[in-house]
Design a protein around this motif. Structure first.
Motif, short mmCIF file in Angstrom:
data_model
loop_
_atom_site.label_atom_id
_atom_site.label_comp_id
_atom_site.label_asym_id
_atom_site.label_seq_id
_atom_site.Cartn_x
_atom_site.Cartn_y
_atom_site.Cartn_z
N HIS A 63 0.83 -1.28 0.11
CA HIS A 63 -0.46 -0.23 -0.21
C HIS A 63 0.90 1.30 0.18
CE1 HIS A 63 -3.88 -2.32 0.95
NE2 HIS A 63 -3.35 -2.89 0.38
N LEU A 72 10.52 18.83 -5.57
CA LEU A 72 9.23 19.01 -4.51
C LEU A 72 9.08 20.50 -3.88
CD1 LEU A 72 9.14 16.35 -1.31
CD2 LEU A 72 7.02 16.89 -3.36
N GLY A 78 5.20 20.40 -6.60
CA GLY A 78 4.23 19.68 -5.14
C GLY A 78 3.19 19.97 -5.04
N HIS A 79 2.81 20.71 -6.23
CA HIS A 79 1.24 20.96 -6.19
C HIS A 79 0.86 19.93 -7.07
CE1 HIS A 79 -2.74 22.26 -8.29
NE2 HIS A 79 -3.22 22.13 -6.83
N SER A 82 0.92 16.69 -3.52
CA SER A 82 -0.35 17.38 -2.89
C SER A 82 -1.56 16.53 -3.61
CB SER A 82 -0.48 18.91 -2.89
OG SER A 82 -1.21 19.26 -2.28
N GLN A 85 -1.18 12.53 -3.11
CA GLN A 85 -0.95 12.47 -2.33
C GLN A 85 -2.59 12.28 -1.39
OE1 GLN A 85 0.63 12.05 1.36
NE2 GLN A 85 -0.88 13.47 1.93
N GLN A 86 -3.09 13.09 -1.90
CA GLN A 86 -4.66 13.29 -1.64
C GLN A 86 -5.37 12.15 -2.01
OE1 GLN A 86 -6.47 14.27 0.83
NE2 GLN A 86 -5.53 16.45 0.05
N TRP A 89 -3.65 8.41 -0.23
CA TRP A 89 -5.09 7.99 1.28
C TRP A 89 -6.16 8.12 1.16
CZ3 TRP A 89 -2.15 9.59 6.00
CH2 TRP A 89 -2.94 8.87 6.34
N GLY A 92 -6.90 4.54 0.43
CA GLY A 92 -5.72 3.66 1.12
C GLY A 92 -3.98 3.63 0.97
N TYR A 93 -3.79 4.15 0.24
CA TYR A 93 -2.66 4.15 -0.32
C TYR A 93 -1.91 5.32 0.61
CZ TYR A 93 -3.29 0.04 -2.89
OH TYR A 93 -3.47 -0.63 -3.94
N THR A 94 -0.43 5.11 0.59
CA THR A 94 0.51 6.24 0.88
C THR A 94 1.68 6.44 -0.37
OG1 THR A 94 0.61 5.02 3.20
CG2 THR A 94 1.99 6.11 3.01
N CYS A 95 2.35 7.69 0.42
CA CYS A 95 2.64 8.27 -1.21
C CYS A 95 3.84 8.70 -0.78
CB CYS A 95 2.14 9.64 -1.60
SG CYS A 95 2.92 10.56 -2.06
N LEU A 96 5.42 7.92 -1.10
CA LEU A 96 6.91 8.77 -1.47
C LEU A 96 7.24 9.18 -2.17
CD1 LEU A 96 7.52 4.42 0.15
CD2 LEU A 96 6.73 6.39 1.40
N PRO A 97 7.59 10.39 -2.56
CA PRO A 97 7.60 10.88 -3.02
C PRO A 97 9.38 11.34 -3.14
CG PRO A 97 7.25 12.38 -1.56
CD PRO A 97 6.54 11.21 -0.91
N MET A 98 9.60 10.87 -4.88
CA MET A 98 11.48 10.44 -4.83
C MET A 98 11.44 11.48 -5.93
SD MET A 98 11.63 7.27 -4.00
CE MET A 98 10.85 6.94 -1.50
N LEU B 72 2.29 20.57 0.79
CA LEU B 72 2.82 20.44 0.37
C LEU B 72 2.57 21.33 -1.11
CD1 LEU B 72 3.69 16.36 -0.29
CD2 LEU B 72 5.66 18.47 0.06
N SER B 73 2.32 21.56 -1.55
CA SER B 73 1.90 22.53 -3.30
C SER B 73 1.95 24.30 -2.79
CB SER B 73 0.39 23.19 -4.04
OG SER B 73 -0.33 23.37 -2.86
N GLY B 78 7.47 22.94 0.87
CA GLY B 78 7.61 22.07 -0.34
C GLY B 78 9.13 21.84 -0.27
N SER B 82 11.14 19.80 0.80
CA SER B 82 13.34 18.73 -0.26
C SER B 82 14.18 18.89 0.68
CB SER B 82 13.18 20.18 -1.22
OG SER B 82 13.87 19.21 -1.93
N GLN B 85 13.87 15.77 2.60
CA GLN B 85 14.20 14.29 2.20
C GLN B 85 15.60 14.07 2.07
OE1 GLN B 85 12.30 11.82 -0.33
NE2 GLN B 85 13.84 12.64 -1.71
N CYS B 95 11.29 9.26 3.56
CA CYS B 95 10.68 10.45 4.39
C CYS B 95 8.89 10.21 3.83
CB CYS B 95 11.09 11.86 4.26
SG CYS B 95 9.66 13.32 3.82
N LEU B 96 7.95 9.79 4.53
CA LEU B 96 6.94 9.99 3.91
C LEU B 96 5.80 11.51 4.40
CD1 LEU B 96 5.32 7.06 5.67
CD2 LEU B 96 6.79 7.52 4.00
N GLU B 99 0.67 15.45 4.77
CA GLU B 99 -0.38 16.58 4.84
C GLU B 99 -1.97 17.06 5.45
OE1 GLU B 99 -0.88 16.68 0.09
OE2 GLU B 99 -0.43 18.84 0.47
N LYS B 117 1.51 4.00 10.31
CA LYS B 117 2.14 4.19 9.21
C LYS B 117 3.28 3.12 8.88
CE LYS B 117 -0.60 4.60 5.75
NZ LYS B 117 -1.35 3.75 4.34
#
Lengths: 344, 344
Positions: A63, A72, A78-79, A82, A85-86, A89, A92-98, B72-73, B78, B82, B85, B95-96, B99, B117
Motif C-alpha cells: 500500500h 518538491l 509540489g502541487h 499534494s 497524495q490526497q 490517501w 488507503g495508499y501512502t505516497c512516497l515522493p522521490m 505540499l503545494s 515543499g 525537499s 527528504q 520520508c513520508l 499533509e 504507517k
DNA sequence: CTGAAAGCGCTTACAG
DNA sequence: CTGAAAGCGCTTACAG
C-alpha cells in the motif's frame, strides 16, 4: 510494545485467525455477533494497532506508491505531489515522493531502488529521456504510470496520461497573432539528453509547429536556453540578453511560469514594458501568475484531472495486472491575462 | 517473484544466516573470503533485492520517518520537505510527508495514524496549537521532533528546533524606523485556536513587542486577518480594505511572503506605490521575493540549517532513546530589498 | 461458526 | 568460520 493479535486472542478466548478476520472486517457470516463484539471491544481497550510490516510480509501488498518527481521545492511538482497524495490517501495508499533533482542518473537509480523501498506501484511525473522509452530499460518491478508529455511517440508498453499541448498552444499562438504580437523569442529549458537536440521539448515542438502554421516569426537564433528553475538569476540574465541581441522580438514565451518574475524583471531592465511593447506568455499556472502586474498569460494543464487519472489508472492496474496498458489524453487550456493584451 | 535468501543459500551451499551476514556487511572475520565472494556474486547475478517488510518485521526498524506539514503545494513546506527528504535519504531513511491541510483535527488524526504507517520517528513542521502542548495529549508512538515557533514556552518533554524570530524582527523594525516608515498595518494569518486570541502567532507577538520598543505606531485596528495562503484573492481584498480604511498606514507587514504578489497588486489598486509612499515587508524567503519589483524585504529563517537539525536530532534520538530532550535555537535574519527602501 | 498450522522472508542469538 | 532454529506479527487456506 503494544498489543498483538495473540494478546487479543488470548484475552478473548479465541484464535488469532478469528481476531484477524474480525479486525479486517472479513467476517461475513463467519463469526458470531458475540465473539465479534468481544474482540472489537478488547482490541479497542488494548489500543491495538496492526503492524504494517507483518501484514505486508503476509500479503505481499505494501500500500505504498512511489512518486518520482524532480523537486518538491518547485511548486509545480509540489502541487502535483499534494494532489496525488490526497487521492492515494483516500484509497488507503501512502505516497512516497522521490526527488530526482532532474538528474537522469538519479532517476535511474531511484527506479532501481524503489523495489527495495517496497512499493506496489510507481508514478513518474516526468520522463527525462528521449521518448521516455528508456524507462523500458529499467526492470519495472511494479506497475508503472507516466505523466507523458511527448505527443508524437506511440503508446509504449505501459499506461500513461498524456498531456496534450496542442490545444492550449494553438489557442496561444492564435491569440498572439490576433493581438498583433508576431516576433517570438523563446526562453527554453534545456533537456538533459546527450543525443537529442536540446530544444526538442514537446512544448517547444508544439509551439514551433503552431507558429509555423500561423506565420509567426521565430528563427532559431531567438531561442535562448535557461537553466533549471532553481536559478532565477539565469533566467533574468538570459531575458536581458535575448532582448538586447534581438530587439525586434515583441513576444517572449517562457518555458515555465516559475521563472516569470525574473523574466518580468529582465524585460524591465532591458527597457521593455510588458503589455505595451512586449508580450509574455508561459506554461503552468501557479499561485502568483494571476497577480504579477500585468497577470501572466499561461497555457496550463488540468493538474487535478491528471493527478486523479494517474492514481486511478495505477490502482486499477494494481488490482488487475493483466489489463492492457491505457493511454489517457488531457487537454491544455489557455488562460489569457494582461501580459499578452495590448494596453489600450 | 525475485530471489530470496534461501535461494541464494541453496545455490551457494551455505546457510541463510551466512548469506544474511555477508549481504549486510556484518561479516567481520566471521566469513571466509571464498564463501563471501561466492555469495556476493550469486546474489548479484540473481538480482537479489531484500524484502523490506521481512527486515522490518525481524528488526523492528522501518527506516521511515513521517513528516507532518500543512500543504505540499505551498513552496514553503515543499522546500522543507525537499531539504528534509534529502538529508533523510542520505542517512538511509525514507520520508513520508503527511499533509494536514492546516486542520487541527486532521493533524491529530495523522499523529494517531502514523504508528500504523510504521515510522521510526516523526518530524512536525508546524504546531498548530496553543504552545504546541497539545502534542502531549497524543500518544507519541515514536520519537518526535517539532519545528517550534513559540518563543515564550518552556521546552516541554520532547526535543525541538526553535525558530527565534526576535533577531530578524528587531532588525526589521529598526530598519523600518530608520527609513522613516512608522505607521504599520498588519496582514495576519489567523490561527485556528478556539480559545486563544487569533492574532497571537509568535511572529505577530514578536513584531508587536519590537514595534513597541522602537515606538512604531500599530494600533489593533490596523491588524487585518487573511485566510490561509491558498486564497490569494482574499489577501488582495484585505490589502485594499486595510489601506482604504486606514490611509495613514505607510508600512504593510505580511504574515507570509507567498501572499506578497497579491498584496502588491492590492496596494497598486489602492493607489499606493511601493517604495514611495508604502513599504512592504514579509516573512519567509522564496523563489520570487527577489524578483518582484521592487524586491520584497523579508525576515527569513535558516531553512537548510533547521531541516538538518530536525533530522539529526531525530536520528540521534532514534539511535539513543534515553537522551534527554534537546532544544536548538536558530536565528532569523533580515534581507533588505527595495520594498522597504525609500526611493531616492 | 471457529481453530491449528503453515508460511511470508528476513535477523539474531546460540551452539558448534 | 558456519549452520540450525526460533522468532518477528500477521494472513489464509484447510479441516473440522
Amino acid at each position: 510494545m503494544s498489543a498483538t493479535l495473540k494478546d487479543i486472542s488470548a484475552k478473548a478466548n479465541t484464535s488469532e485467525a478469528t481476531v484477524s478476520l474480525v479486525l479486517n472486517g472479513r467476517h461475513y457470516n463467519r463469526v458470531s455477533q458475540a465473539t465479534r463484539q468481544k474482540i472489537e471491544s478488547i482490541a479497542r481497550e488494548m489500543g491495538y494497532v496492526p503492524r504494517r510490516a507483518a501484514q505486508v510480509l503476509a500479503t505481499g501488498k505494501t500500500h505504498n506508491i512511489g512518486v518520482i518527481l524532480n523537486d518538491l521545492s518547485n511548486p509545480f511538482y509540489g502541487h502535483y505531489a499534494s494532489l496525488i497524495q490526497q487521492r492515494l490517501w483516500d484509497n488507503g495508499y501512502t505516497c512516497l515522493p522521490m526527488e530526482t533533482g532532474a538528474s537522469r542518473d538519479r532517476q535511474r537509480n531511484l527506479l532501481a531502488w524503489l523495489p527495495q523501498k517496497s512499493v506496489d506501484g510507481i508514478i513518474a511525473l516526468e520522463g527525462l529521456w528521449d521518448g521516455d522509452d528508456d524507462y523500458l530499460d529499467v526492470p519495472l518491478a511494479a506497475p508503472f504510470i507516466l505523466r507523458h508529455q511527448n505527443q508524437g511517440k506511440p503508446t509504449g508498453e505501459y499506461s500513461h496520461v498524456s498531456v496534450d499541448y496542442e490545444h492550449g498552444v494553438t489557442q496561444l499562438v492564435a491569440h498572439l497573432k490576433e493581438q498583433g504580437w508576431d516576433k517570438v523569442g523563446l526562453l527554453i529549458q534545456p533537456q538533459q539528453l546527450p543525443h537529442v537536440d536540446e530544444l526538442e521539448h514537446p512544448r517547444t515542438r508544439m509551439l514551433h509547429q503552431a507558429m509555423h502554421v500561423h506565420g509567426l516569426r521565430c528563427p532559431d537564433k531567438w531561442w535562448y536556453p535557461a537553466e533549471e528553475s532553481k536559478s532565477m538569476e539565469h533566467w533574468y540574465q538570459q531575458t536581458i540578453a535575448l532582448l538586447k541581441d534581438h530587439p525586434q522580438i515583441n513576444v517572449l514565451i517562457v518555458h515555465n511560469a516559475i521563472a516569470t518574475p525574473a523574466v518580468y524583471a529582465g524585460a524591465e531592465k532591458a527597457g521593455r514594458c510588458v503589455g505595451q511593447d512586449l508580450a509574455i506568455a508561459s506554461f503552468d499556472e501557479n499561485s502568483f501568475t494571476p497577480w504579477l502586474r500585468p497577470g501572466v498569460t499561461v497555457v496550463h494543464e488540468p493538474m487535478q484531472d491528471i493527478a486523479q487519472q494517474l492514481v486511478d489508472l495505477l490502482l486499477e492496474q494494481i488490482k488487475n495486472p493483466n489489463t492492457a496498458s491505457k493511454v489517457i489524453k488531457t487537454k491544455t487550456q489557455l488562460i489569457v491575462r494582461g501580459s499578452t493584451q495590448r494596453a489600450r
